[in-house]
Write an enzyme that holds these catalytic residues in place. Structure first.
Site, PDB file in Angstrom:
ATOM      1  N   ASN A  76       3.200 -13.619  -3.700  1.00 56.23           N
ATOM      2  CA  ASN A  76       4.162 -13.142  -4.684  1.00 56.23           C
ATOM      3  C   ASN A  76       5.538 -13.127  -4.036  1.00 56.23           C
ATOM      4  O   ASN A  76       5.661 -13.465  -2.853  1.00 56.23           O
ATOM      5  CB  ASN A  76       3.728 -11.777  -5.233  1.00 56.23           C
ATOM      6  CG  ASN A  76       3.785 -10.684  -4.195  1.00 56.23           C
ATOM      7  OD1 ASN A  76       4.435 -10.806  -3.171  1.00 56.23           O
ATOM      8  ND2 ASN A  76       3.093  -9.592  -4.461  1.00 56.23           N
ATOM      9  N   CYS A 124       7.235 -10.955  -2.623  1.00 53.24           N
ATOM     10  CA  CYS A 124       7.315 -10.186  -1.384  1.00 53.24           C
ATOM     11  C   CYS A 124       6.612 -10.897  -0.245  1.00 53.24           C
ATOM     12  O   CYS A 124       6.955 -10.738   0.905  1.00 53.24           O
ATOM     13  CB  CYS A 124       6.705  -8.798  -1.577  1.00 53.24           C
ATOM     14  SG  CYS A 124       7.624  -7.783  -2.738  1.00 53.24           S
ATOM     15  N   GLU A 155       3.485 -10.523   1.026  1.00 53.39           N
ATOM     16  CA  GLU A 155       2.580  -9.819   1.927  1.00 53.39           C
ATOM     17  C   GLU A 155       1.131 -10.227   1.798  1.00 53.39           C
ATOM     18  O   GLU A 155       0.339 -10.003   2.692  1.00 53.39           O
ATOM     19  CB  GLU A 155       2.701  -8.296   1.767  1.00 53.39           C
ATOM     20  CG  GLU A 155       2.291  -7.769   0.428  1.00 53.39           C
ATOM     21  CD  GLU A 155       3.437  -7.750  -0.569  1.00 53.39           C
ATOM     22  OE1 GLU A 155       3.174  -7.518  -1.757  1.00 53.39           O
ATOM     23  OE2 GLU A 155       4.574  -7.980  -0.168  1.00 53.39           O
TER      24      GLU A 155
END
Length: 173
Positions: free
Chosen positions: A6, A8, A10
Site C-alpha cells: 500500500n 505506506c 509496510e
C-alpha cells in the site's frame, strides 16, 4: 502472483489483501523516565501485545470488507500487523541515544518481547477458536522464520497452531 504494497509500504499484500495495522506506544511502558533507573517495563509491554493481538483478530471478524474477495482473503489468512510507535521517544526517556549500541540492543529486546507475546497470543487464540484456515503446520515450521523460532515456540505452534498468518509489521514512520 504479484504482491504490492500500500502507499505506506509496510506489508506486501496479495490480490484483495487487507492491511490491518495496530501500534503499541512504547512511551507508555517507560518507568522512571529521564532518571538513572529509567527502563521499559517488559511485562506490561507483553500483556499489551497479547491484548492487541486478540483485539486485532476480532477486527478481522467484524470488518465490513467492500468486496467478497477481500473478506475471503482476510478470513483465510487472518493477517495482522502489530507494530510500535514512539520508539525514539522511549529510547530518549530511558537515556539511550537513538542508533547507539545500547539503543539497538534495547530495541531488539523490546521487539522480541512483542514478537514472543504475539506468537503466544495467536497460539492461544488458535486453541480457542481454531487456526487460520490456510495454516499448514509442517510448511510453516519449515520456513526460515519457523526454523528461527525457539524450540518452545516451535512446540507451541506444533501443538496449537496459529490463529493469524502474520502477526507483526513495522510502519515506515
Amino acid at each position: 502472483t504479484i504482491s504490492c504494497t500500500n502507499p505506506c509500504g509496510e506489508q506486501p499484500l496479495p490480490p484483495y489483501g487487507a492491511c490491518l495495522l495496530g501500534s503499541i506506544n512504547l512511551t507508555r511502558f517507560v518507568e522512571g523516565a529521564f532518571s538513572a533507573g529509567a527502563h521499559l517495563y517488559l511485562d506490561k509491554l507483553k500483556a499489551a501485545a497479547q491484548t492487541a493481538i486478540r483485539f486485532l483478530d476480532n477486527v478481522v471478524d467484524v470488518s465490513n470488507y467492500p468486496l467478497p474477495q477481500q473478506r475471503a482473503e482476510a478470513l483465510n489468512k487472518r493477517r495482522l500487523g502489530l507494530g510500535v510507535t514512539g520508539l525514539a521517544d522511549a529510547l530518549f526517556m530511558c537515556g539511550l541515544r537513538y542508533g547507539g549500541p545500547d539503543a539497538v540492543a534495547a530495541t531488539g529486546t523490546w521487539m522480541k518481547a512483542i514478537k514472543d507475546a504475539a506468537l503466544d497470543a495467536s497460539a492461544a487464540l488458535a486453541e480457542e477458536k481454531g487456526a487460520f484456515p490456510l495454516f499448514d503446520r509442517e510448511a510453516y515450521l519449515a520456513t526460515p522464520y519457523g526454523r528461527s523460532l525457539s524450540p518452545a515456540q516451535r512446540d507451541l505452534i506444533a501443538r496449537k497452531g496459529l490463529r493469524n498468518g502474520l502477526l507483526t509489521s513495522i510502519a515506515p514512520t
